[in-house]
Motif scaffolding. Structure first.
Motif, mmCIF file in Angstrom:
data_model
loop_
_atom_site.group_PDB
_atom_site.id
_atom_site.type_symbol
_atom_site.label_atom_id
_atom_site.label_comp_id
_atom_site.label_asym_id
_atom_site.label_seq_id
_atom_site.Cartn_x
_atom_site.Cartn_y
_atom_site.Cartn_z
ATOM 1 N N SER A 235 0.718 -1.227 -0.100
ATOM 2 C CA SER A 235 -0.042 0.012 -0.045
ATOM 3 C C SER A 235 0.727 1.175 0.118
ATOM 4 N N PHE A 236 0.324 2.446 -0.556
ATOM 5 C CA PHE A 236 0.934 3.584 -0.401
ATOM 6 C C PHE A 236 0.087 4.456 0.506
ATOM 7 N N ASP A 237 0.443 4.789 1.683
ATOM 8 C CA ASP A 237 -0.716 5.514 2.549
ATOM 9 C C ASP A 237 -1.897 4.712 2.627
ATOM 10 N N GLU A 238 -3.047 5.716 1.959
ATOM 11 C CA GLU A 238 -4.438 4.751 2.382
ATOM 12 C C GLU A 238 -4.742 3.940 1.009
ATOM 13 N N LEU A 239 -3.731 3.981 -0.214
ATOM 14 C CA LEU A 239 -3.912 3.461 -1.217
ATOM 15 C C LEU A 239 -3.442 1.891 -1.379
ATOM 16 N N GLU A 240 -4.441 1.047 -1.472
ATOM 17 C CA GLU A 240 -4.015 -0.577 -1.314
ATOM 18 C C GLU A 240 -3.870 -0.725 -2.756
ATOM 19 N N VAL A 241 -2.577 -0.952 -3.035
ATOM 20 C CA VAL A 241 -2.265 -1.492 -4.547
ATOM 21 C C VAL A 241 -2.363 -2.972 -4.658
ATOM 22 N N LEU A 242 -1.554 -3.765 -4.096
ATOM 23 C CA LEU A 242 -1.434 -5.145 -4.185
ATOM 24 C C LEU A 242 -2.166 -5.774 -2.873
ATOM 25 N N GLY B 26 -2.750 -5.713 -17.306
ATOM 26 C CA GLY B 26 -3.762 -5.123 -16.441
ATOM 27 C C GLY B 26 -3.789 -3.621 -16.606
ATOM 28 N N LYS B 27 -4.602 -2.678 -16.232
ATOM 29 C CA LYS B 27 -5.003 -1.502 -16.894
ATOM 30 C C LYS B 27 -4.090 -0.595 -16.099
ATOM 31 N N SER B 28 -4.038 0.658 -16.616
ATOM 32 C CA SER B 28 -3.112 1.767 -16.026
ATOM 33 C C SER B 28 -3.325 1.865 -14.404
ATOM 34 N N GLY B 29 -2.472 2.021 -13.673
ATOM 35 C CA GLY B 29 -2.404 2.206 -12.345
ATOM 36 C C GLY B 29 -2.871 0.911 -11.550
ATOM 37 N N SER B 30 -2.925 -0.320 -11.932
ATOM 38 C CA SER B 30 -3.325 -1.653 -11.538
ATOM 39 C C SER B 30 -2.074 -1.951 -10.450
ATOM 40 N N GLY B 31 -0.936 -1.353 -10.554
ATOM 41 C CA GLY B 31 0.119 -1.765 -9.871
ATOM 42 C C GLY B 31 1.056 -2.831 -10.541
ATOM 43 N N LYS B 32 1.132 -2.907 -11.663
ATOM 44 C CA LYS B 32 2.163 -3.751 -12.418
ATOM 45 C C LYS B 32 3.577 -3.383 -12.092
ATOM 46 N N SER B 33 3.703 -1.996 -12.328
ATOM 47 C CA SER B 33 5.168 -1.744 -12.193
ATOM 48 C C SER B 33 5.440 -1.730 -10.571
ATOM 49 N N VAL B 34 4.686 -1.566 -9.691
ATOM 50 C CA VAL B 34 5.019 -1.661 -8.433
ATOM 51 C C VAL B 34 5.515 -3.112 -8.223
ATOM 52 N N LEU B 35 4.625 -3.882 -8.702
ATOM 53 C CA LEU B 35 5.117 -5.424 -8.487
ATOM 54 C C LEU B 35 6.434 -5.760 -9.042
ATOM 55 N N PHE C 203 13.225 -0.335 -18.060
ATOM 56 C CA PHE C 203 12.142 0.451 -17.582
ATOM 57 C C PHE C 203 11.184 0.806 -18.621
ATOM 58 N N GLN C 204 9.897 1.125 -18.120
ATOM 59 C CA GLN C 204 8.751 1.641 -18.809
ATOM 60 C C GLN C 204 9.136 2.983 -19.659
ATOM 61 N N ASN C 205 10.134 4.024 -19.124
ATOM 62 C CA ASN C 205 10.518 5.038 -20.000
ATOM 63 C C ASN C 205 11.945 4.946 -20.468
ATOM 64 N N ASP D 137 9.203 -3.669 -18.393
ATOM 65 C CA ASP D 137 7.952 -2.954 -18.047
ATOM 66 C C ASP D 137 7.331 -2.217 -19.167
ATOM 67 N N GLU D 138 6.368 -2.601 -19.611
ATOM 68 C CA GLU D 138 5.600 -1.940 -21.004
ATOM 69 C C GLU D 138 6.612 -1.846 -22.049
ATOM 70 N N PRO D 139 7.134 -2.920 -22.645
ATOM 71 C CA PRO D 139 8.152 -2.871 -23.541
ATOM 72 C C PRO D 139 7.504 -2.034 -25.025
ATOM 73 N N THR E 108 2.610 -5.454 -19.547
ATOM 74 C CA THR E 108 2.012 -5.069 -20.670
ATOM 75 C C THR E 108 0.559 -4.576 -20.624
ATOM 76 N N HIS E 109 -0.159 -3.659 -21.500
ATOM 77 C CA HIS E 109 -1.683 -3.674 -21.638
ATOM 78 C C HIS E 109 -1.871 -4.058 -22.903
ATOM 79 N N ASP E 110 -0.828 -4.411 -23.622
ATOM 80 C CA ASP E 110 -0.960 -4.695 -25.126
ATOM 81 C C ASP E 110 -1.381 -6.132 -25.415
HETATM 82 N N1 LIG Z 1 6.513 5.429 -5.080
HETATM 83 C C1 LIG Z 1 4.873 5.557 -4.971
HETATM 84 N N2 LIG Z 1 4.500 6.396 -4.083
HETATM 85 C C2 LIG Z 1 3.333 6.546 -3.874
HETATM 86 N N3 LIG Z 1 2.355 5.813 -4.966
HETATM 87 C C3 LIG Z 1 2.710 5.043 -5.904
HETATM 88 C C4 LIG Z 1 4.096 4.945 -6.158
HETATM 89 N N4 LIG Z 1 4.355 4.286 -6.832
HETATM 90 C C5 LIG Z 1 3.281 3.855 -7.412
HETATM 91 N N5 LIG Z 1 2.238 4.347 -6.746
HETATM 92 C C6 LIG Z 1 0.686 4.115 -7.056
HETATM 93 O O1 LIG Z 1 0.397 2.879 -7.010
HETATM 94 C C7 LIG Z 1 -0.676 2.864 -8.128
HETATM 95 C C8 LIG Z 1 0.008 1.855 -8.973
HETATM 96 O O2 LIG Z 1 1.041 2.355 -9.913
HETATM 97 P P1 LIG Z 1 1.850 1.238 -10.848
HETATM 98 O O3 LIG Z 1 2.929 2.514 -11.466
HETATM 99 O O4 LIG Z 1 2.323 0.167 -10.417
HETATM 100 O O5 LIG Z 1 0.639 1.176 -12.105
HETATM 101 P P2 LIG Z 1 0.886 0.442 -13.439
HETATM 102 O O6 LIG Z 1 0.232 -0.775 -13.337
HETATM 103 O O7 LIG Z 1 2.242 0.284 -13.913
HETATM 104 O O8 LIG Z 1 0.541 1.537 -14.578
HETATM 105 P P3 LIG Z 1 0.804 1.864 -15.883
HETATM 106 O O9 LIG Z 1 0.247 1.129 -16.998
HETATM 107 O O10 LIG Z 1 0.097 3.388 -15.976
HETATM 108 O O11 LIG Z 1 2.305 2.125 -15.854
HETATM 109 C C9 LIG Z 1 -0.982 4.039 -8.794
HETATM 110 O O12 LIG Z 1 -2.038 4.533 -8.160
HETATM 111 C C10 LIG Z 1 0.329 5.016 -8.156
HETATM 112 O O13 LIG Z 1 -0.073 6.136 -8.031
#
Ligand SMILES: Nc1ncnc2c1ncn2[C@@H]1O[C@H](COP(=O)(O)OP(=O)(O)OP(=O)(O)O)[C@@H](O)[C@H]1O
Ligand SMILES: [Mg+2]
Lengths: 258, 261
Positions: free
Chosen positions: A24-31, A48-57, A98-100, A177-179, A210-212
């Motif tokens: 989680s990040f603060d209140e936001l539960e990602v995984l 997974g769609k954008s913001g679903s937490g793929k990069s975090v994983l 990296f994604q970028n 990450d999103e090649p 990916t989301h492709d």
């Molecule tokens: N370092 C961080 N601090 C706070 N919140 C974060 C951090 N990294 C990611 N998040 C939040 O976690 C959620 C998931 O982010 P993530 O980058 O994993 O998405 P994603 O699935 O890779 O999306 P995309 O396809 O757009 O890259 C987002 O809501 C993002 O705002």
């Protein structure tokens, strides 16, 4: 486009094992409880769609982020529990694209490639270094860009140099990450070929985020979807997208019809 | 949903204390890492050159002009007492004890500190720092330790250079009115400067240099929110550094005055 060729996957030998992973990040539960294994020689696509937490994983897998709860084993080591020395040793065996791209702006393509090499392996001769650079540039098909600065490259070329930079350390696992994000279909197809070539040539196990769907279909042995912080059932492309899950269906639908 | 966060004072004030604590830990980490291998000597030299190149022209110009203007302005009041012969020594005291270290540090805060903040800030938001980390390279050692070492070494050198240029400007102005030679002028200029003053000036410059490096790298390393964050990191690096430089100046002057007696 070249299809992913048959290769051996050893399901008795997982290279990544994740169990009960929460983040989680603060209140936001990602995984919210992720469990999966990546087997040796396998290409796994995570959709997974954008913001679903793929990069975090995958950042957790490489130790850039710490999990709140759960176990993360990579090549037999618990990433979040080992010291920085052991972690760095482990990181040398993992390639992270990296994604970028995250190329070093202030360095030329050549320096981007030699930097991880010379920083980690001491006493290499100039000849060995140049040989390694040529080898990976050849693998990504950009031998002529050695002297260029990253800002002079196109998005697709930057992605390839980013991949070349990870290949130079001969990784056993590749994390992409999103090649293909932000690339036109033809350039995407070239990147997919590259991913498959890398898998053949370097015999890696890979996670492709990916989301492709085209990307997932053409590069992976197994697909899994990240939905609301949890994984759907993993399976081949057809198995996953024949499921009745509404979200999975939506994802499929919007990828092909807009 | 969890409850809204409670703040000890207010959001801003809490943030300031947390920032101060983190910046302190950041500095501690610098001292822990600076004597550990690898030293990245090549990168330290490269960064030192960068600092010199970025600030040299401005320092030369400012030093020269301050030397001339300060001399012109001081001549009149000294003439009233028939004490123009004190001019070199007055300028010497002003340059060595106050202006040299302070003005050099302020110029470097503006040119070098903001540059470091922007550079590391953009590396942070474009994940170049993460890229180093995943390649098993310690970005703190490679980016922070090298830059802070470079500013800590270079600001004293630049301050010394500023002082000499300032005195040279002053000499040119003095020579218009009185006959003097450069050697005599410099001898007079340094006649009232004791060892303790020199030590204090050097110590001050070292502290200023360290501050410029540590604040710039800290702000850059902690940049967030894309390109806006980069601008903010550069900006804040300058503001915070200047603020700290003034405080340090006052504290060090006070300490040297105590040591004198
Ligand atoms: N370092 C961080 N601090 C706070 N919140 C974060 C951090 N990294 C990611 N998040 C939040 O976690 C959620 C998931 O982010 P993530 O980058 O994993 O998405 P994603 O699935 O890779 O999306 P995309 O396809 O757009 O890259 C987002 O809501 C993002 O705002
Ligand atoms: Mg992402």
């Amino acid at each position: 486009m070249k299809k992913l060729q048959k290769h051996t996957i050893n399901i008795n030998e997982p290279v990544i094992t994740i169990a009960g992973l929460h983040k989680s990040f603060d209140e936001l539960e990602v995984l919210k409880g992720i469990d999966f294994q990546l087997y040796k020689g396998e290409n796994l696509a995570i959709l997974g769609k954008s913001g679903s937490g793929k990069s975090v994983l995958i950042k957790i897998i490489i130790g850039l982020l710490k999990p709140d709860k759960g176990d993360v084993f990579v090549l037999g080591q618990q990433v979040d529990k080992i010291g920085i020395k052991a972690l760095n040793k482990l990181r040398l065996r993992i390639g992270f694209s990296f994604q970028n791209s995250a190329l070093y702006d202030s360095m030329s393509v050549y320096q981007n490639l030699t930097f991880p090499l010379t920083m980690n392996i001491k006493h290499l001769s100039r000849k060995e270094i140049n040989h390694a650079v040529d080898e990976v540039l050849d693998a990504v098909g950009l031998l002529d860009k050695k002297k260029q600065m990253p800002s002079d490259l196109s998005g697709g070329q930057r992605k390839r140099i980013g991949i070349a930079r990870t290949l130079i350390l001969k990784p056993e696992i590749m994390l992409y990450d999103e090649p293909t994000s932000g690339l036109d279909p033809i350039t995407s197809a070239e990147i997919l070929d590259l991913i498959n070539d890398v898998q053949q040539q370097y015999n890696t196990s890979s996670i492709i985020i990916t989301h492709d769907l085209t990307c997932a279909k053409n590069t992976s042995d197994r697909i899994v979807m990240l939905l609301d912080g949890q994984f759907s059932k993993a399976g081949t492309f057809d198995e996953v997208f024949l499921s009745d899950n509404e979200q999975v269906k939506d994802f499929y639908h919007y990828n092909f019809i807009d | 949903m969890k409850q809204a966060k409670k703040y000890l004072f207010s959001r801003g004030i809490d943030r300031m204390f947390i920032d101060a604590k983190e910046a302190f830990e950041f500095s501690v980490r610098f001292f822990r890492d600076v004597f550990r291998r690898p030293f990245h000597a090549g990168e330290i030299i490269h960064q030192s050159f960068e600092i010199g190149i970025r600030s040299l022209s401005l320092i030369t110009l400012t030093g020269f002009i301050i030397g001339i203007v300060f001399t012109k302005q001081s001549r009149l009041p000294l003439e009233e007492f028939g004490a123009t012969s004190w001019l070199p020594s007055l300028i010497g005291i002003a340059m060595v004890k106050a202006l040299g270290p302070l003005v050099t540090a302020l110029i470097c805060a503006g040119k070098v500190g903001s540059g470091i903040g922007a550079e590391l800030g953009s590396m942070k938001v474009t994940e170049q720092i993460d890229a180093m980390e995943v390649s098993a390279i310690n970005p703190f050692k490679y980016l922070v330790v090298t830059r802070v070492t470079a500013t800590t070494l270079m600001v004293p050198l630049l301050a010394a250079y500023f002082t000499f240029i300032g005195l040279y400007g002053s000499f040119l102005n003095v020579r218009l009115e009185e006959s003097t030679s450069l050697t005599v002028f410099y001898q007079n200029a340094f006649s009232s400067i004791g060892f303790i003053d020199l030590y204090a000036a050097v110590a001050k410059s070292i502290v200023f240099g360290f501050t410029i490096g540590i604040v710039g790298t800290y702000k850059g390393f902690n940049a967030t929110q894309g390109t806006r964050g980069v601008g903010r990191a550069a900006n804040q690096a300058v503001i915070v550094t200047m603020f700290l430089i003034f405080i340090e100046e006052i504290v060090i002057v006070q300490i040297t005055n105590w040591m004198r007696f």
